[in-house]
Design an enzyme around this catalytic site. Structure first.
Site, mmCIF file in Angstrom:
data_model
loop_
_atom_site.group_PDB
_atom_site.id
_atom_site.type_symbol
_atom_site.label_atom_id
_atom_site.label_comp_id
_atom_site.label_asym_id
_atom_site.label_seq_id
_atom_site.Cartn_x
_atom_site.Cartn_y
_atom_site.Cartn_z
ATOM 1 N N LYS A 1 0.721 -0.878 0.311
ATOM 2 C CA LYS A 1 0.291 0.143 0.043
ATOM 3 C C LYS A 1 1.110 1.065 -0.134
ATOM 4 O O LYS A 1 1.807 1.309 0.692
ATOM 5 C CB LYS A 1 -0.916 0.159 1.256
ATOM 6 C CG LYS A 1 -1.395 -1.046 0.703
ATOM 7 C CD LYS A 1 -2.793 -0.615 2.417
ATOM 8 C CE LYS A 1 -3.695 -2.034 3.017
ATOM 9 N NZ LYS A 1 -5.006 -1.665 1.551
ATOM 10 N N ARG B 1 -10.748 -11.339 2.473
ATOM 11 C CA ARG B 1 -11.137 -12.600 1.654
ATOM 12 C C ARG B 1 -10.786 -13.983 1.578
ATOM 13 O O ARG B 1 -11.573 -14.978 1.865
ATOM 14 C CB ARG B 1 -11.668 -11.852 -0.169
ATOM 15 C CG ARG B 1 -10.576 -12.052 -0.645
ATOM 16 C CD ARG B 1 -10.898 -10.952 -2.282
ATOM 17 N NE ARG B 1 -10.814 -9.758 -1.753
ATOM 18 C CZ ARG B 1 -11.193 -9.066 -2.991
ATOM 19 N NH1 ARG B 1 -12.134 -9.008 -3.794
ATOM 20 N NH2 ARG B 1 -11.126 -7.568 -2.687
HETATM 21 N N1 BES Z 1 -8.300 -3.618 4.739
HETATM 22 C C1 BES Z 1 -8.509 -3.376 2.506
HETATM 23 C C2 BES Z 1 -9.470 -2.672 3.225
HETATM 24 C C3 BES Z 1 -9.798 -0.833 3.533
HETATM 25 C C4 BES Z 1 -9.496 -0.573 3.042
HETATM 26 C C5 BES Z 1 -10.358 -0.866 4.706
HETATM 27 C C6 BES Z 1 -9.445 0.942 3.301
HETATM 28 C C7 BES Z 1 -10.318 0.387 5.342
HETATM 29 C C8 BES Z 1 -10.040 0.961 4.267
HETATM 30 C C9 BES Z 1 -8.296 -4.060 2.238
HETATM 31 O O1 BES Z 1 -7.742 -5.356 2.823
HETATM 32 C C10 BES Z 1 -8.007 -4.403 1.325
HETATM 33 O O2 BES Z 1 -6.497 -3.551 0.606
HETATM 34 N N2 BES Z 1 -8.909 -3.795 -0.474
HETATM 35 C C11 BES Z 1 -8.239 -3.699 -1.604
HETATM 36 C C12 BES Z 1 -8.941 -4.386 -1.860
HETATM 37 C C13 BES Z 1 -8.216 -4.628 -4.187
HETATM 38 C C14 BES Z 1 -6.938 -4.938 -3.837
HETATM 39 C C15 BES Z 1 -9.215 -5.000 -4.520
HETATM 40 C C16 BES Z 1 -9.382 -2.443 -1.512
HETATM 41 O O3 BES Z 1 -9.823 -2.177 -1.500
HETATM 42 O O4 BES Z 1 -8.630 -2.007 -2.055
HETATM 43 MN MN MN Z 2 -5.484 -5.348 2.273
#
Ligand code: BES
Ligand code: MN
Ligand code: ZN
Length: 515
Positions: A276, A350
């Site tokens: 990230k 997931r």
């Molecule tokens: N933990 C994150 C989701 C999240 C994002 C929670 C912002 C709270 C605030 C999750 O694991 C994630 O990184 N999701 C990605 C999925 C994508 C790579 C398909 C996302 O939502 O960007």
């Molecule tokens: Mn994630």
């Protein structure tokens, strides 16, 4: 905060502050109970309300100092808006705003009149206590300087002895609900260097002991024996050992139903090799908010003693980049045999939930399963920071959860599982890919989970938005919110009455569809 109830005329209540509620109608013409207070203060209540043009809108708070006249030094007035619009949530917010004001004015004991006459006394008491406790929540564990203004005691004033019994009952429920929520907040607010999977397992063990819950913590090797390849794939990059936590609450009487609640337990989500960016990573200690809610719910159940068997499941791990981390393009095999190609290592939640769902299906065999997860940024885009998304493969389960959320004052909106989008999860080399296209990301994630729920009635809360707040809210300061704890507790409590009536003990272990 100690909570007690008493029956006494308002003018005779002793405390550092007295909190009263005022509807718009009352503000125009004080009702008898408040007119008594006004007279006792030599008309000062009315003159302050008039001088401030206090309209008693919901959320409005004012106060007066009357130590010279009354056995309470400060009178706090919380607006609750028009009488017909008074809901438990209006009372929660009035309780929160009013008790916060009392605290800021230096009061240590606050008496609260049981306002909001349209609702049953026990519901009013519950809402006011929830508001008072949650509205004054602070997190100062890591600060040298602790706040010097604290409320020690809340005294709910019931109008008569008959209502006092109901008020005591409602206050107790409110206290349990609010303390559970605060427990979840503390876990999420604490940083990821302290709240790692081992810590969550320790908390689960502490929560179980002395409360009659059963706890199992499975180590990496045991998870490997279960075949949890998806969960362990995520865990591969972390120095922190993963833990799979299984807590069980068994009611003393016959169980009306067996429910599994799963919480996403990523104690820190760096994104893995699909790292990230800094601003996206900053808040990712909150990626175990689902797990925190599950621990909080399990901890509260023995005090509430609902007649449901509840299994709390958490696949706890970090999601880190390293030389041992899982890679984009890897293929993982989940506990149910499904193979998953990794399109993006940041879609890790997931994967861990897939194995938790498969575990539930094969080892718990619940009548229904609910998961709570800070799963997608897409859900935050869709519903904003205050509302959770709900997905379910069972309409009755979905509707019961929506009602519970409404009663608990937590915003929840059902989103669709669009079958046509299932093809977005196709992989060339495996049964599934863990990501789809950008559009409808919350739906794709939910469709992925659905594959692992099998034929269990299943519901999924995407709490990515409401789990953490960047600004102060009526029921708590910025930081963790403890979202979904009260909805889930409300839900599990309603299963008690409805299900008990038809639970023949001979049928106990038979799977029954919820009605
Ligand atoms: N933990 C994150 C989701 C999240 C994002 C929670 C912002 C709270 C605030 C999750 O694991 C994630 O990184 N999701 C990605 C999925 C994508 C790579 C398909 C996302 O939502 O960007
Ligand atoms: Mn994630
Ligand atoms: Zn995550």
């Amino acid at each position: 905060m100690k909570i007690s109830t008493l029956t006494k005329p308002l003018a005779e209540v002793t405390a550092d502050a007295l909190l009263i509620g005022l509807s718009t109608e009352d503000a125009a013409k004080l009702p008898t109970t408040l007119a008594v207070l006004d007279r006792a203060t030599g008309g000062r209540l009315k003159s302050v309300l008039d001088a401030e043009k206090f309209q008693a809108r919901a959320g409005q708070v004012t106060h007066l100092h009357i130590a010279d006249r009354m056995p309470f030094g400060r009178l706090i007035v919380a607006g609750i808006g028009p009488r017909r619009g008074v809901t438990p949530d209006v009372l929660r917010r009035a309780g929160a705003g009013g008790v916060r004001r009392a605290r800021d004015l230096g009061a240590r004991t606050v008496a609260v009149a049981l306002f909001g006459d349209r609702l049953p006394p026990e519901r009013r008491a519950q809402a006011l206590v929830e508001g008072a406790v949650l509205g004054t929540y602070t997190f100062d564990r890591y600060k040298k300087e602790k706040p010097d203004k604290l409320i020690d005691e809340l005294r709910l004033v019931a109008p008569d002895a008959r209502q006092q019994r109901l008020v005591t009952e409602g206050a107790r429920t409110g206290e349990i609900f609010a303390n559970a929520t605060a427990f979840a907040r503390d876990l999420v607010n604490a940083p990821a260097n302290d709240v790692h999977p081992t810590h969550l397992a320790e908390v689960a063990t502490e929560v179980a002991h002395g409360r009659g819950l059963k706890v199992n913590v499975y180590e990496r090797a045991e998870c490997a024996e279960f075949g949890m390849g998806a969960f362990l794939g995520v865990a591969a990059g972390s120095e922190q050992p993963p833990k799979f936590i299984h807590l069980t609450y068994t009611p003393s009487g016959p169980a009306a139903r067996r429910v599994a609640v799963i919480g996403k337990g990523i104690t820190f989500d760096a994104g893995g090799l699909d790292l990230k960016p800094a601003d996206g990573m900053l808040r990712m200690k909150d990626d175990m908010s689902g797990a925190a809610a599950v621990l909080a719910v399990m901890r509260a159940l023995p005090d509430l003693s609902p007649s449901v068997e509840v299994h709390g499941l958490i696949a706890a791990t970090e999601n880190m980049p390293s030389g041992s981390a899982f890679r984009p393009g890897d293929v993982l095999r989940a506990m149910n045999g499904t193979t998953i190609e990794i399109g993006n290592t940041d879609a890790e939640g997931r994967l861990t939930l897939a194995d938790a769902l498969a575990y539930a299906g094969s080892r718990v065999k619940p009548d229904e399963v609910v998961d709570l997860a800070t799963l997608t940024g897409a859900c935050v885009v869709a519903l904003g920071p205050l509302c959770s998304g709900l997905f379910a493969n069972d309409n009755r389960l979905a509707n019961r959860l929506l009602s519970a959320a409404e009663a608990a004052g937590e915003k929840l909106w059902r989103l669709p599982l669009i079958d046509e989008y299932r093809e977005n999860l196709k992989s060339d080399v495996a049964d599934l890919n863990n990501v789809g296209p950008r559009g409808g990301g919350a739906i794709t994630a939910a469709l992925f989970l659905k594959e692992f729920a099998g034929d269990m009635p299943w519901a999924h809360f995407d709490i990515a938005g409401p789990a953490f707040t960047e600004k102060d809210l009526p029921l708590g300061p910025k930081g963790a919110t403890g979202i979904a704890v009260r909805t889930l507790l409300t839900y599990l409590m309603t299963l008690r009455g409805s299900a008990r009536a038809r639970s023949g003990s001979s049928q106990r272990r038979a799977r029954r569809r919820p009605r």
